[in-house]
Design an enzyme around this catalytic site. Structure first.
Site, mmCIF file in Angstrom:
data_model
loop_
_atom_site.group_PDB
_atom_site.id
_atom_site.type_symbol
_atom_site.label_atom_id
_atom_site.label_comp_id
_atom_site.label_asym_id
_atom_site.label_seq_id
_atom_site.Cartn_x
_atom_site.Cartn_y
_atom_site.Cartn_z
ATOM 1 C CG ASP A 65 -0.389 -0.084 2.533
ATOM 2 O OD1 ASP A 65 0.837 -0.272 2.634
ATOM 3 O OD2 ASP A 65 -1.123 0.055 3.524
ATOM 4 C CE1 TYR A 67 7.580 3.388 0.974
ATOM 5 C CE2 TYR A 67 7.407 4.817 -0.942
ATOM 6 C CZ TYR A 67 7.994 3.742 -0.292
ATOM 7 O OH TYR A 67 8.991 3.026 -0.908
ATOM 8 C CG PHE A 78 8.427 -0.347 -4.039
ATOM 9 C CD1 PHE A 78 8.809 -0.772 -2.776
ATOM 10 C CD2 PHE A 78 7.781 -1.241 -4.874
ATOM 11 C CE1 PHE A 78 8.551 -2.080 -2.354
ATOM 12 C CE2 PHE A 78 7.522 -2.542 -4.467
ATOM 13 C CZ PHE A 78 7.912 -2.960 -3.199
ATOM 14 C CG HIS A 187 8.959 -6.537 0.723
ATOM 15 N ND1 HIS A 187 9.487 -5.366 1.229
ATOM 16 C CD2 HIS A 187 7.829 -6.176 0.059
ATOM 17 C CE1 HIS A 187 8.715 -4.349 0.882
ATOM 18 N NE2 HIS A 187 7.701 -4.804 0.166
#
Length: 220
Positions: A65, A67, A78, A187
């Site tokens: 989701d 920031y 990102f 991740h």
């Protein structure tokens, strides 16, 4: 909700807009924006779909989701706005790019330059309440973004899907590996980057696959 996205996506996703879940979702999101602080800014909710058209997509990177800090989210997974400090996961992504390609760390974390080359930077949830990660999960965004992934996987061929972390891997589990290149790894967050994100070779592997199809590689 004003769905600000490139026209080809409106065409691809038209069936979703008329479904009950999407109306419930947009009503909820409108209320949240009116009553509390939500990121990204409203006009940027669909920035990933507005910057990279359906036919332009070459690579898909799936995030979780947006920031949830002030000024960070710009609607691309990102990515952060110029002038905003790079979050740890993004910095680790750039470190891996540097390790693989030799490219220097960039001056900022705005990934619009990737999006314009055909990298769809798609979060599973497209909005979040300030300082509350995953606060808009389970409200319908995942159904909508699943439809995006399904549309690409079924109607396009020869795409690269970069699935980092368990959530992204689950979202792309159905993709036909005979039609597309699907690469998975841990991740890039500090908690898991050293468990296999670093050294995964995904950026070079993606470009080799694109070049083998006669497509221009991504300048990471």
């Amino acid at each position: 909700m004003d769905v600000k996205m490139e026209g080809s996506w409106k065409e691809q996703l038209a069936p979703e807009f008329s479904k009950p879940y999407f109306k419930q979702l947009t009503d909820k999101v409108r209320h949240e924006y009116a009553s509390t602080t939500v990121y990204p800014p409203g006009p940027k909710i669909f920035a990933a779909l507005d910057t990279t058209s359906f036919d332009q997509v070459k690579v898909v990177i799936i995030g979780q989701d947006p920031y949830h800090g002030p000024g960070q989210a710009n609607g691309l997974a990102f990515s952060v706005n110029p002038g905003v400090a790079m979050p740890p996961s993004l910095l680790n992504i750039f470190k891996e790019v540097q390790s693989e390609t030799g490219a220097p760390l960039p001056a900022d974390g705005d990934l619009t330059r990737w999006a314009r080359q055909g990298v769809l930077l798609l979060n599973s949830s497209l909005t979040v309440e300030a300082h509350k990660p995953k606060s808009h999960s389970g409200q319908g965004w995942e159904t909508f973004t699943d439809a995006i992934v399904h549309s690409l996987a079924e109607r396009r061929q020869g795409l690269v899907f970069l699935l980092w972390g368990a959530d992204a891997a689950r979202k792309g589990a159905f993709i036909d590996r005979s039609k597309h290149l699907v690469l998975t790894s841990p991740h890039p967050s500090p908690l898991s980057a050293y468990r296999g994100f670093f050294g995964n070779g995904h950026f070079n592997a993606a470009n080799r696959y694109l070049e083998a199809q006669g497509k221009a590689p991504i300048v990471w």
